[in-house]
Structure formats: structure tokens, C-alpha cells
Design a protein around this motif. Structure first.
Motif, mmCIF file in Angstrom:
data_model
loop_
_atom_site.group_PDB
_atom_site.id
_atom_site.type_symbol
_atom_site.label_atom_id
_atom_site.label_comp_id
_atom_site.label_asym_id
_atom_site.label_seq_id
_atom_site.Cartn_x
_atom_site.Cartn_y
_atom_site.Cartn_z
ATOM 1 N N UNK A 23 0.850 -1.188 0.000
ATOM 2 C CA UNK A 23 0.000 0.000 0.000
ATOM 3 C C UNK A 23 0.883 1.234 0.000
ATOM 4 N N UNK A 24 0.434 2.275 -0.663
ATOM 5 C CA UNK A 24 1.192 3.513 -0.663
ATOM 6 C C UNK A 24 0.225 4.676 -0.527
ATOM 7 N N UNK A 25 0.693 5.732 0.090
ATOM 8 C CA UNK A 25 -0.166 6.906 0.213
ATOM 9 C C UNK A 25 -0.264 7.627 -1.137
ATOM 10 N N UNK A 26 -1.225 8.521 -1.275
ATOM 11 C CA UNK A 26 -1.298 9.324 -2.493
ATOM 12 C C UNK A 26 -0.045 10.185 -2.638
ATOM 13 N N UNK A 27 0.288 10.558 -3.872
ATOM 14 C CA UNK A 27 1.465 11.392 -4.105
ATOM 15 C C UNK A 27 1.189 12.365 -5.250
ATOM 16 N N UNK A 28 2.087 13.292 -5.430
ATOM 17 C CA UNK A 28 2.012 14.248 -6.541
ATOM 18 C C UNK A 28 0.653 14.926 -6.662
ATOM 19 N N UNK A 44 -4.350 13.457 -7.766
ATOM 20 C CA UNK A 44 -3.171 12.882 -7.123
ATOM 21 C C UNK A 44 -2.886 11.515 -7.723
ATOM 22 N N UNK A 45 -1.618 11.195 -7.820
ATOM 23 C CA UNK A 45 -1.221 9.852 -8.236
ATOM 24 C C UNK A 45 -1.488 8.901 -7.073
ATOM 25 N N UNK A 46 -2.078 7.763 -7.378
ATOM 26 C CA UNK A 46 -2.326 6.737 -6.358
ATOM 27 C C UNK A 46 -2.568 5.426 -7.103
ATOM 28 N N UNK A 47 -1.467 4.804 -7.513
ATOM 29 C CA UNK A 47 -1.524 3.588 -8.330
ATOM 30 C C UNK A 47 -2.021 2.411 -7.505
ATOM 31 N N UNK A 48 -3.069 1.751 -7.991
ATOM 32 C CA UNK A 48 -3.657 0.603 -7.294
ATOM 33 C C UNK A 48 -3.959 -0.497 -8.304
ATOM 34 N N UNK A 49 -4.154 -1.706 -7.815
ATOM 35 C CA UNK A 49 -4.530 -2.826 -8.683
ATOM 36 C C UNK A 49 -6.043 -2.940 -8.834
ATOM 37 N N UNK A 50 -6.776 -2.555 -7.805
ATOM 38 C CA UNK A 50 -8.239 -2.633 -7.831
ATOM 39 C C UNK A 50 -8.792 -1.392 -7.153
ATOM 40 N N UNK A 51 -9.290 -0.461 -7.931
ATOM 41 C CA UNK A 51 -9.730 0.845 -7.400
ATOM 42 C C UNK A 51 -10.966 0.771 -6.526
ATOM 43 N N UNK A 100 -5.685 20.854 1.567
ATOM 44 C CA UNK A 100 -6.416 19.670 1.104
ATOM 45 C C UNK A 100 -5.658 18.453 1.600
ATOM 46 N N UNK A 101 -6.385 17.530 2.239
ATOM 47 C CA UNK A 101 -5.784 16.284 2.708
ATOM 48 C C UNK A 101 -6.537 15.108 2.097
ATOM 49 N N UNK A 102 -5.778 14.228 1.438
ATOM 50 C CA UNK A 102 -6.318 12.996 0.875
ATOM 51 C C UNK A 102 -5.834 11.835 1.727
ATOM 52 N N UNK A 103 -6.736 10.902 2.042
ATOM 53 C CA UNK A 103 -6.378 9.748 2.872
ATOM 54 C C UNK A 103 -6.741 8.465 2.144
ATOM 55 N N UNK A 104 -5.778 7.553 2.089
ATOM 56 C CA UNK A 104 -5.962 6.236 1.482
ATOM 57 C C UNK A 104 -6.714 5.338 2.459
ATOM 58 N N UNK A 105 -7.571 4.456 1.941
ATOM 59 C CA UNK A 105 -8.334 3.577 2.824
ATOM 60 C C UNK A 105 -7.462 2.479 3.454
ATOM 61 N N UNK A 106 -6.281 2.246 2.919
ATOM 62 C CA UNK A 106 -5.405 1.216 3.485
ATOM 63 C C UNK A 106 -4.302 1.827 4.344
ATOM 64 N N UNK A 107 -3.620 2.836 3.811
ATOM 65 C CA UNK A 107 -2.530 3.417 4.587
ATOM 66 C C UNK A 107 -2.073 4.738 3.982
#
Length: 117
Positions: A23-28, A44-51, A100-107
Motif C-alpha cells: 500500500x502507498x499513500x497518495x502522491x504528486x 493525485x497519483x495513487x496507483x492501485x490494482x483494484x480501485x 487539502x488532505x487525501x487519505x488512502x483507505x489502506x494506509x
């Protein structure tokens, strides 16, 4: 603690650590303001396998005093490559600093500021 319980605990910790490693946090994050529409565009960039399983879960917008102006929850992100949304913020005056704060559901999370022109 028995050996079986200790091994089970170690296995559980290893699985959790491995999940976090993928898992990775959002970036850029990119922010832009459209004064004519009173609209804030966020991407924001946030590369995932299953959105639908790994996505940007919340976007929070605060003013310079830390007052929350908006909070949106999401159940998936637009693409596997990243997040984007456009929101209307009426009454925001030139010179206002927004965070602005973006939070990933995993980490992880990412915050960025913009000053409205």
C-alpha cells in the motif's frame, strides 16, 4: 504463551507488514482554483490494482484557520492510476489559504496547500 500461539502471532504481524508494504499513500497532488466557478480541482497519483478495494477514502478541505470547509468520502477512485475530483467552495475569498488532505483507505495520507488568487 505456547509456541503455536507465538508462531500465529508472528505470522499475523508478517502478513500485516506485507500488506502495508504494497500500500502507498497518495502522491504528486495537484490543486487548481477556478474563480469563475468557485471550484477547486484536486488530483493525485495513487496507483492501485483494484480501485474498488484500494482507493482514496476521504478528501478534507480546511481554511487557513483550520476550519473544515468540506469532507467527502469515496468508495472507489476514478482510475487505477489515481484520484481526481472537482468541488465547489462558495464564499472563498482571494488570499484564503486552503489545505487539502487525501487519505488512502489502506494506509497513508497527503496534504497540500493552495492560496486562492
Amino acid at each position: 504463551m505456547t509456541i503455536k500461539k507465538l508462531l500465529a502471532l508472528i505470522s499475523l504481524v508478517a502478513v500485516m507488514a506485507a500488506s502495508a508494504a504494497f500500500a502507498q499513500p497518495p502522491s504528486d497532488m495537484t490543486l487548481s482554483w477556478n474563480g469563475a466557478e468557485s471550484a477547486l480541482s484536486v488530483s493525485a497519483a495513487h496507483q492501485v490494482n483494484d480501485r474498488t478495494k484500494h482507493f482514496i477514502m476521504t478528501m478534507i478541505v480546511k481554511d487557513g484557520d483550520g476550519k473544515q470547509l468540506l469532507m467527502k468520502r469515496y468508495t472507489e477512485q476514478p482510475t487505477d492510476a489515481g484520484f481526481s475530483d472537482k468541488v465547489t467552495l462558495n464564499g472563498v475569498k482571494p488570499g484564503t489559504k486552503l489545505t487539502v488532505e487525501l487519505t488512502c483507505n489502506i494506509m497513508g495520507s497527503l496534504a497540500k496547500d493552495i492560496t486562492i488568487n
